[in-house]
Design a protein around this motif. Structure first.
Motif, PDB file in Angstrom:
ATOM      1  N   MET A   1       0.843  -1.195   0.000  1.00 35.96           N
ATOM      2  CA  MET A   1       0.000   0.000   0.000  1.00 35.96           C
ATOM      3  C   MET A   1       0.880   1.248   0.000  1.00 35.96           C
ATOM      4  SD  MET A   1      -2.982   1.033   2.726  1.00 35.96           S
ATOM      5  CE  MET A   1      -3.931   2.532   2.499  1.00 35.96           C
ATOM      6  N   ARG A   2       0.582   2.181  -0.882  1.00 35.83           N
ATOM      7  CA  ARG A   2       1.404   3.381  -1.034  1.00 35.83           C
ATOM      8  C   ARG A   2       1.228   4.305   0.163  1.00 35.83           C
ATOM      9  NH1 ARG A   2       1.425   8.567  -3.203  1.00 35.83           N
ATOM     10  NH2 ARG A   2       3.183   9.060  -4.561  1.00 35.83           N
ATOM     11  N   ASN A   3       2.349   4.821   0.688  1.00 32.29           N
ATOM     12  CA  ASN A   3       2.289   5.784   1.783  1.00 32.29           C
ATOM     13  C   ASN A   3       1.709   7.098   1.292  1.00 32.29           C
ATOM     14  OD1 ASN A   3       3.492   4.078   3.708  1.00 32.29           O
ATOM     15  ND2 ASN A   3       5.533   4.564   2.925  1.00 32.29           N
ATOM     16  N   PRO A   4       0.953   7.813   2.127  1.00 34.40           N
ATOM     17  CA  PRO A   4       0.352   9.079   1.703  1.00 34.40           C
ATOM     18  C   PRO A   4       1.407  10.161   1.505  1.00 34.40           C
ATOM     19  CG  PRO A   4       0.032   8.746   4.055  1.00 34.40           C
ATOM     20  CD  PRO A   4       0.602   7.469   3.514  1.00 34.40           C
ATOM     21  N   ASP A   5       1.140  11.044   0.570  1.00 31.84           N
ATOM     22  CA  ASP A   5       2.025  12.183   0.367  1.00 31.84           C
ATOM     23  C   ASP A   5       1.944  13.088   1.591  1.00 31.84           C
ATOM     24  OD1 ASP A   5       2.454  11.123  -2.109  1.00 31.84           O
ATOM     25  OD2 ASP A   5       1.282  12.606  -3.202  1.00 31.84           O
ATOM     26  N   TYR A   6       3.024  13.820   1.860  1.00 32.79           N
ATOM     27  CA  TYR A   6       3.044  14.690   3.028  1.00 32.79           C
ATOM     28  C   TYR A   6       3.942  15.906   2.776  1.00 32.79           C
ATOM     29  CZ  TYR A   6       7.541  12.362   3.893  1.00 32.79           C
ATOM     30  OH  TYR A   6       8.814  11.871   3.762  1.00 32.79           O
ATOM     31  N   VAL A   7       3.731  16.933   3.581  1.00 32.13           N
ATOM     32  CA  VAL A   7       4.619  18.086   3.620  1.00 32.13           C
ATOM     33  C   VAL A   7       5.645  17.834   4.720  1.00 32.13           C
ATOM     34  CG1 VAL A   7       4.814  20.559   4.096  1.00 32.13           C
ATOM     35  CG2 VAL A   7       2.863  19.698   2.770  1.00 32.13           C
ATOM     36  N   ALA A   8       6.903  17.834   4.360  1.00 31.64           N
ATOM     37  CA  ALA A   8       7.973  17.619   5.327  1.00 31.64           C
ATOM     38  C   ALA A   8       8.345  18.945   5.986  1.00 31.64           C
ATOM     39  CB  ALA A   8       9.199  17.028   4.640  1.00 31.64           C
ATOM     40  N   ILE A   9       8.350  18.971   7.306  1.00 29.80           N
ATOM     41  CA  ILE A   9       8.833  20.132   8.051  1.00 29.80           C
ATOM     42  C   ILE A   9      10.217  19.781   8.575  1.00 29.80           C
ATOM     43  CG2 ILE A   9       8.471  21.673   9.997  1.00 29.80           C
ATOM     44  CD1 ILE A   9       5.496  21.205   9.751  1.00 29.80           C
ATOM     45  N   LEU A  10      11.227  20.473   8.073  1.00 31.82           N
ATOM     46  CA  LEU A  10      12.595  20.229   8.493  1.00 31.82           C
ATOM     47  C   LEU A  10      12.907  21.178   9.645  1.00 31.82           C
ATOM     48  CD1 LEU A  10      14.362  19.869   5.017  1.00 31.82           C
ATOM     49  CD2 LEU A  10      12.932  18.237   6.269  1.00 31.82           C
ATOM     50  N   GLU A  11      12.935  20.617  10.843  1.00 29.41           N
ATOM     51  CA  GLU A  11      13.103  21.425  12.050  1.00 29.41           C
ATOM     52  C   GLU A  11      14.597  21.606  12.323  1.00 29.41           C
ATOM     53  OE1 GLU A  11      10.307  21.699  15.825  1.00 29.41           O
ATOM     54  OE2 GLU A  11      11.559  19.909  15.882  1.00 29.41           O
ATOM     55  N   THR A  12      15.069  22.845  12.149  1.00 25.24           N
ATOM     56  CA  THR A  12      16.497  23.130  12.263  1.00 25.24           C
ATOM     57  C   THR A  12      16.853  23.894  13.536  1.00 25.24           C
ATOM     58  OG1 THR A  12      16.278  25.193  11.011  1.00 25.24           O
ATOM     59  CG2 THR A  12      16.719  23.182   9.751  1.00 25.24           C
ATOM     60  N   GLY A  13      15.882  24.109  14.396  1.00 19.97           N
ATOM     61  CA  GLY A  13      16.116  24.803  15.652  1.00 19.97           C
ATOM     62  C   GLY A  13      14.975  24.541  16.613  1.00 19.97           C
ATOM     63  N   VAL A  14      15.180  24.899  17.873  1.00 18.95           N
ATOM     64  CA  VAL A  14      14.142  24.738  18.890  1.00 18.95           C
ATOM     65  C   VAL A  14      14.025  26.039  19.676  1.00 18.95           C
ATOM     66  CG1 VAL A  14      14.449  22.249  19.114  1.00 18.95           C
ATOM     67  CG2 VAL A  14      15.829  23.779  20.516  1.00 18.95           C
ATOM     68  N   PRO A  15      12.831  26.371  20.178  1.00 22.87           N
ATOM     69  CA  PRO A  15      12.672  27.579  20.990  1.00 22.87           C
ATOM     70  C   PRO A  15      13.483  27.481  22.278  1.00 22.87           C
ATOM     71  CG  PRO A  15      10.541  26.746  20.250  1.00 22.87           C
ATOM     72  CD  PRO A  15      11.553  25.679  19.960  1.00 22.87           C
ATOM     73  N   PRO A  16      13.863  28.618  22.862  1.00 22.21           N
ATOM     74  CA  PRO A  16      14.569  28.597  24.142  1.00 22.21           C
ATOM     75  C   PRO A  16      13.768  27.828  25.189  1.00 22.21           C
ATOM     76  CG  PRO A  16      14.608  30.803  23.213  1.00 22.21           C
ATOM     77  CD  PRO A  16      13.682  29.995  22.351  1.00 22.21           C
ATOM     78  N   ALA A  17      14.482  27.224  26.130  1.00 28.03           N
ATOM     79  CA  ALA A  17      13.836  26.430  27.172  1.00 28.03           C
ATOM     80  C   ALA A  17      12.732  27.214  27.862  1.00 28.03           C
ATOM     81  CB  ALA A  17      14.871  25.990  28.201  1.00 28.03           C
ATOM     82  N   GLY A  18      11.592  26.576  27.988  1.00 25.53           N
ATOM     83  CA  GLY A  18      10.443  27.201  28.633  1.00 25.53           C
ATOM     84  C   GLY A  18       9.435  27.713  27.629  1.00 25.53           C
ATOM     85  N   LEU A  19       9.902  28.339  26.571  1.00 28.93           N
ATOM     86  CA  LEU A  19       8.972  28.851  25.565  1.00 28.93           C
ATOM     87  C   LEU A  19       8.305  27.715  24.790  1.00 28.93           C
ATOM     88  CD1 LEU A  19      10.774  31.991  24.053  1.00 28.93           C
ATOM     89  CD2 LEU A  19       9.087  31.854  25.891  1.00 28.93           C
ATOM     90  N   ASP A  20       9.034  26.621  24.622  1.00 29.07           N
ATOM     91  CA  ASP A  20       8.437  25.486  23.916  1.00 29.07           C
ATOM     92  C   ASP A  20       7.276  24.889  24.691  1.00 29.07           C
ATOM     93  OD1 ASP A  20      10.165  24.632  25.910  1.00 29.07           O
ATOM     94  OD2 ASP A  20      10.838  22.850  24.814  1.00 29.07           O
ATOM     95  N   GLU A  21       7.327  24.962  26.023  1.00 27.14           N
ATOM     96  CA  GLU A  21       6.238  24.426  26.837  1.00 27.14           C
ATOM     97  C   GLU A  21       4.966  25.250  26.666  1.00 27.14           C
ATOM     98  OE1 GLU A  21       7.602  24.256  30.837  1.00 27.14           O
ATOM     99  OE2 GLU A  21       9.315  22.951  30.378  1.00 27.14           O
ATOM    100  N   THR A  22       5.131  26.549  26.426  1.00 28.89           N
ATOM    101  CA  THR A  22       3.976  27.430  26.262  1.00 28.89           C
ATOM    102  C   THR A  22       3.473  27.463  24.827  1.00 28.89           C
ATOM    103  OG1 THR A  22       4.796  28.850  28.040  1.00 28.89           O
ATOM    104  CG2 THR A  22       3.143  29.802  26.568  1.00 28.89           C
ATOM    105  N   TYR A  23       4.400  27.505  23.875  1.00 32.21           N
ATOM    106  CA  TYR A  23       4.023  27.742  22.480  1.00 32.21           C
ATOM    107  C   TYR A  23       4.224  26.535  21.569  1.00 32.21           C
ATOM    108  CZ  TYR A  23       4.142  32.626  24.009  1.00 32.21           C
ATOM    109  OH  TYR A  23       3.916  33.807  24.679  1.00 32.21           O
TER     110      TYR A  23
END
Length: 241
Positions: A1-23
């Motif tokens: 069965m063919r896998n569905p097409d998708y938009v790849a998000i290439l995550e090259t950074g992370v928010p500063p500690a604490g902000l990721d928990e909120t946002y």
């Protein structure tokens, strides 16, 4: 069965500690703002070396922002540049901030840490190519400039020959690029940042990476009207179904 097409998000950074928990993560921000019926996302931790396989069912690519510089020697940066050079030109690719810069670096441009210093707060980019902009946004594209949150030191100082300078300012001449030899679009600004996150991000760097005075002025500008929704709309349309 063919896998569905998708938009790849290439995550090259992370928010500063604490902000990721909120946002949430940068990938979360894009998934939330670019969600559309029938559109599937898959997140790749490119900062940790993850990239889509050559035979992936890519419907599109989004490259996030990062505190890293595209000219640095980290192996994942070189791998991403190589991956971009091998990307099928027909696949829609969108770059934001670091993503904007690494696309330009991979495809013939040049990026440097700007002598102008930090660009922060709400910046205005004049639209240089109204025909392309209206093609991206449609009938709603009535404005001659866009105001969006920014936070960067690096800039595309030489654009690839095949890229049109879609928008820019005196501070950031190559603020947005549209490619003519492939389906690619990129912005130095951060349309994925809501006002509260953009403000909290700057405050987290106040007196640490950026001067207190510059941060205070920048945070005040973020209270003004912006064109975040328009830019996100253009990106979503560009990515297709």
């Amino acid at each position: 069965m063919r896998n569905p097409d998708y938009v790849a998000i290439l995550e090259t950074g992370v928010p500063p500690a604490g902000l990721d928990e909120t946002y949430g993560s940068y990938a979360d921000m894009f998934q939330g703002t670019l969600a559309r019926e029938g559109r599937t996302f898959r997140v790749f931790k490119t900062l940790q070396g993850e990239l889509p396989d050559a035979d992936a069912h890519l419907r599109g690519v989004v490259i996030t922002g990062s505190p890293s510089g595209v000219y640095e020697s980290d192996p994942w940066i070189g791998a991403l540049i190589g991956w971009l050079r091998g990307l099928d030109p027909a696949i829609p690719a969108v770059g934001i901030c670091f993503g904007h810069q690494i696309m330009a670096q991979a495809w013939g441009g040049h990026v440097e840490k700007s002598h102008k210093g930090w660009g922060v707060g709400l910046h205005e980019y004049e639209i240089h190519d109204q025909a392309v902009w209206k093609g991206l946004l449609g009938p709603a594209a009535e404005h001659s400039a866009i105001r969006i949150a920014v936070t960067h030191q690096d800039q595309v100082v030489k654009k690839p020959d095949a890229a049109i300078c879609l928008a820019g300012s005196d501070f950031t001449p190559n603020g947005a690029l549209f490619y003519t030899d492939r389906k690619a679009l990129s912005f130095q600004c951060h349309p994925e940042f809501c006002e509260r996150f953009a403000s909290d991000l700057l405050i987290s760097r106040r007196g640490v990476r950026i001067s207190e005075e510059l941060v205070d002025k920048a945070v005040e500008t973020l209270k003004g009207d912006n064109h975040r929704a328009d830019v996100l709309g253009a990106i979503s349309k560009f990515l297709g179904a």
